[in-house]
Design a protein around this motif. Sequence first.
Motif, mmCIF file in Angstrom:
data_model
loop_
_atom_site.group_PDB
_atom_site.id
_atom_site.type_symbol
_atom_site.label_atom_id
_atom_site.label_comp_id
_atom_site.label_asym_id
_atom_site.label_seq_id
_atom_site.Cartn_x
_atom_site.Cartn_y
_atom_site.Cartn_z
ATOM 1 N N VAL A 1 -6.422 -6.442 -7.088
ATOM 2 C CA VAL A 1 -7.186 -5.910 -8.544
ATOM 3 C C VAL A 1 -7.249 -3.874 -8.492
ATOM 4 C CG1 VAL A 1 -9.539 -5.753 -9.075
ATOM 5 C CG2 VAL A 1 -8.072 -7.999 -9.031
ATOM 6 N N LEU A 2 -7.210 -4.006 -7.180
ATOM 7 C CA LEU A 2 -8.131 -2.269 -6.823
ATOM 8 C C LEU A 2 -6.366 -1.463 -7.023
ATOM 9 C CD1 LEU A 2 -9.101 0.140 -5.031
ATOM 10 C CD2 LEU A 2 -8.643 -0.155 -3.328
ATOM 11 N N ASP A 3 -5.511 -2.420 -6.708
ATOM 12 C CA ASP A 3 -4.260 -1.426 -7.020
ATOM 13 C C ASP A 3 -4.092 -0.445 -8.243
ATOM 14 O OD1 ASP A 3 -1.172 -1.535 -7.617
ATOM 15 O OD2 ASP A 3 -0.769 -1.751 -5.834
ATOM 16 N N GLY A 4 -4.342 -2.346 -9.343
ATOM 17 C CA GLY A 4 -4.922 -1.785 -11.139
ATOM 18 C C GLY A 4 -5.634 -0.907 -11.346
ATOM 19 N N GLU B 1 0.502 -10.174 -12.213
ATOM 20 C CA GLU B 1 0.163 -9.338 -13.342
ATOM 21 C C GLU B 1 -1.612 -8.407 -13.437
ATOM 22 O OE1 GLU B 1 -0.388 -5.049 -14.932
ATOM 23 O OE2 GLU B 1 1.684 -5.740 -13.699
ATOM 24 N N ASP B 2 -2.115 -10.661 -13.527
ATOM 25 C CA ASP B 2 -2.724 -10.336 -14.490
ATOM 26 C C ASP B 2 -4.065 -9.657 -13.475
ATOM 27 O OD1 ASP B 2 -1.948 -12.133 -16.909
ATOM 28 O OD2 ASP B 2 -2.019 -13.773 -14.718
ATOM 29 N N TYR B 3 -3.944 -9.567 -12.122
ATOM 30 C CA TYR B 3 -4.501 -8.989 -10.735
ATOM 31 C C TYR B 3 -4.695 -7.482 -10.958
ATOM 32 C CZ TYR B 3 -5.152 -13.255 -8.252
ATOM 33 O OH TYR B 3 -5.514 -14.599 -7.741
ATOM 34 N N ARG B 4 -3.533 -6.806 -11.637
ATOM 35 C CA ARG B 4 -3.592 -5.362 -11.855
ATOM 36 C C ARG B 4 -3.944 -4.964 -13.396
ATOM 37 N NH1 ARG B 4 3.167 -3.913 -10.338
ATOM 38 N NH2 ARG B 4 2.197 -3.272 -7.647
ATOM 39 N N LEU C 1 0.403 -1.121 0.049
ATOM 40 C CA LEU C 1 -0.525 -0.360 0.285
ATOM 41 C C LEU C 1 0.754 1.238 -0.207
ATOM 42 C CD1 LEU C 1 -2.540 1.600 -0.095
ATOM 43 C CD2 LEU C 1 -2.488 1.160 2.366
ATOM 44 N N ALA C 2 1.827 0.934 0.702
ATOM 45 C CA ALA C 2 2.362 2.286 0.603
ATOM 46 C C ALA C 2 2.867 2.588 -0.004
ATOM 47 C CB ALA C 2 3.418 2.056 1.985
ATOM 48 N N THR C 3 3.747 1.797 -1.072
ATOM 49 C CA THR C 3 4.252 1.999 -2.858
ATOM 50 C C THR C 3 3.553 2.804 -2.967
ATOM 51 O OG1 THR C 3 6.009 0.010 -2.590
ATOM 52 C CG2 THR C 3 5.116 -0.066 -4.152
ATOM 53 N N LEU C 4 2.125 1.635 -3.229
ATOM 54 C CA LEU C 4 0.941 2.151 -4.407
ATOM 55 C C LEU C 4 0.772 3.814 -3.741
ATOM 56 C CD1 LEU C 4 -1.780 2.012 -6.463
ATOM 57 C CD2 LEU C 4 -3.072 1.585 -3.671
ATOM 58 N N VAL C 5 0.983 4.354 -2.737
ATOM 59 C CA VAL C 5 0.546 5.290 -2.458
ATOM 60 C C VAL C 5 1.554 6.062 -2.880
ATOM 61 C CG1 VAL C 5 0.461 7.078 -0.516
ATOM 62 C CG2 VAL C 5 -0.998 5.520 -0.661
ATOM 63 N N LYS C 6 3.021 5.690 -2.994
ATOM 64 C CA LYS C 6 4.034 6.870 -3.719
ATOM 65 C C LYS C 6 4.305 7.305 -4.474
ATOM 66 C CE LYS C 6 8.625 6.726 -3.090
ATOM 67 N NZ LYS C 6 10.445 6.090 -2.599
ATOM 68 N N ASP C 7 3.439 5.814 -5.381
ATOM 69 C CA ASP C 7 3.336 5.329 -6.702
ATOM 70 C C ASP C 7 2.053 6.785 -7.399
ATOM 71 O OD1 ASP C 7 5.620 3.744 -7.112
ATOM 72 O OD2 ASP C 7 4.930 2.219 -7.381
ATOM 73 N N ALA D 1 -5.097 7.527 -11.852
ATOM 74 C CA ALA D 1 -4.259 7.966 -11.805
ATOM 75 C C ALA D 1 -3.682 8.329 -12.929
ATOM 76 C CB ALA D 1 -2.914 7.636 -10.813
ATOM 77 N N GLN D 2 -3.121 7.517 -13.465
ATOM 78 C CA GLN D 2 -2.851 7.887 -15.500
ATOM 79 C C GLN D 2 -4.017 8.557 -16.498
ATOM 80 O OE1 GLN D 2 -1.811 4.012 -17.444
ATOM 81 N NE2 GLN D 2 -0.338 5.354 -18.577
ATOM 82 N N ALA D 3 -4.868 8.395 -16.252
ATOM 83 C CA ALA D 3 -5.695 9.209 -17.149
ATOM 84 C C ALA D 3 -5.722 11.010 -15.941
ATOM 85 C CB ALA D 3 -7.250 8.204 -16.308
ATOM 86 N N GLY D 4 -5.363 11.079 -15.224
ATOM 87 C CA GLY D 4 -5.043 12.118 -14.770
ATOM 88 C C GLY D 4 -6.792 13.228 -13.778
ATOM 89 N N ALA D 5 -6.939 14.178 -15.017
ATOM 90 C CA ALA D 5 -7.780 15.542 -15.520
ATOM 91 C C ALA D 5 -9.151 14.393 -15.709
ATOM 92 C CB ALA D 5 -7.192 16.322 -15.717
ATOM 93 N N ALA D 6 -9.093 13.421 -16.325
ATOM 94 C CA ALA D 6 -9.740 12.955 -17.270
ATOM 95 C C ALA D 6 -10.557 11.958 -15.560
ATOM 96 C CB ALA D 6 -9.721 12.395 -18.043
ATOM 97 N N ALA D 7 -9.963 11.063 -14.688
ATOM 98 C CA ALA D 7 -10.376 10.692 -13.720
ATOM 99 C C ALA D 7 -11.860 10.765 -12.795
ATOM 100 C CB ALA D 7 -9.556 10.410 -13.090
ATOM 101 N N PRO D 8 -12.601 10.127 -12.443
ATOM 102 C CA PRO D 8 -13.567 10.797 -11.407
ATOM 103 C C PRO D 8 -12.724 11.335 -9.796
ATOM 104 C CG PRO D 8 -13.674 8.575 -12.149
ATOM 105 C CD PRO D 8 -12.992 9.061 -12.796
ATOM 106 N N LEU D 9 -13.697 11.527 -9.745
ATOM 107 C CA LEU D 9 -13.428 11.869 -7.765
ATOM 108 C C LEU D 9 -13.525 10.272 -7.274
ATOM 109 C CD1 LEU D 9 -12.628 13.557 -5.506
ATOM 110 C CD2 LEU D 9 -15.080 13.559 -4.463
ATOM 111 N N VAL D 10 -12.238 10.242 -7.047
ATOM 112 C CA VAL D 10 -11.738 8.542 -7.208
ATOM 113 C C VAL D 10 -10.978 8.247 -5.341
ATOM 114 C CG1 VAL D 10 -10.167 6.586 -6.916
ATOM 115 C CG2 VAL D 10 -10.948 8.513 -8.368
ATOM 116 N N TRP D 11 -11.985 7.763 -4.144
ATOM 117 C CA TRP D 11 -11.820 7.634 -2.667
ATOM 118 C C TRP D 11 -11.874 6.392 -2.805
ATOM 119 C CZ3 TRP D 11 -15.051 11.871 1.068
ATOM 120 C CH2 TRP D 11 -14.530 13.171 0.906
#
Length: 394
Positions: A187-190, A371-374, A131-137, A196-206
């Motif tokens: 799966v949630l990680d992916g 990687e299949d999960y992601r 989780l720490a790696t995900l948040v940092k990335d 995050a990659q979608a940037g401004a096109a992404a919805p508000l995600v909590w």
Amino acid sequence: MKDNVSVETNFPGGNACVLDVCERDGVPEVHFMPSPRGGPEAMWFHLRLLAGSTCPAVRCRLHLPDILLGGQSEPKGFAPVFRTECRDWTRVASVTPQARADGRPVYVWEVPGGEGRVETALCFPYGEAQLATLVKDLAWRKDVIGLTSAERGLFRVSNDFGAPAATRPGVYCLARQHAGETPGSWVLDGFLRAMAQAGAAAPLVWAVPFTDPDGVIEGRYGKDAFPWDFNRSWGSKHFPTELRAEMGSHPMRHEIKSIQHDLVAWALRCSPRIVLDFHAPGMCETSGIYCYLRDVDAEGRPDESHRPWVEAFARSLVEPWRADSFVRSGRYLSRWNTARLGDFVTRAMKLPACTFETPYAQAHESIFALEDYRAAGRGIAQAVLEVLAVPPST
């Protein structure tokens, strides 16, 4: 240390009750069972082994897999993972079913020797380090939204805080209502990486990555955990009065109360569209990833609020990972028959809610690599973006 092998489970996420350590045919053996850790069900295991440098392998013997949730006498659908100091997490090549003298089943597999400390687990572990790696990335926010029973922080990650009465579409996510269901985390990680990659096109995600952080850290499986299953703890005064006797008028876990408050806050700071929950099914499930809804019609079809989401998810989860029977529902008997997340979201918040069940190892005849999960999570994210691109009125 016994017979040149030591076993450790006292680490975050560790779980195993060692029955014996011995040697057979020159190979050290560790006999164990997953510990229920105070609950009525057991399944999750994660243990560390250290053998002498001359040991060719260490043999793991999982006793009585038939009493584990979703277990059976034959290990079809069961493919644990291991890692050593020389290689990262990978699937065990083969698992052999055997029987004890009393006829009860044992699953047997070997992990390498001579590569230093080796770990083996039911599935790819996902804990605080991941989780720490995900948040940092992601470079997203990580904020406390409550405390656990053990006074740990209950955290939410988000790409923005939104604003009162904002029109930006919103998606809320949860994982690990049952602490050992690590496929849901991957799966949630992916999913979050794709958002995050979608940037401004992404919805508000909590997103609440660990609904039960205590269980994740303490190595509990968590299904029907005492004193109350997390996904049966969603009673609330937000339910209409006539439903409170059935659903429960108050949440039965403090963590769920905290998340309910966070869900209400999220819905006021965006245009809320959907809540997604990430789980894993029984141990030997092989049908693939499926979408669980709290209610469907007599023909098994989703209602109009869920239909576009479910259709998009089905398209995004390509073969062989998608279950042929993709949409499932049911109000089967449980130790606790009070409200689940899906009830709270659909009946109290009046929003769609979809739960994804992702197997621990196998879909049809294919075995999940990490990687299949992601990749499945990225597909779900793409489906969300696809639905949000269509005006709600169409």
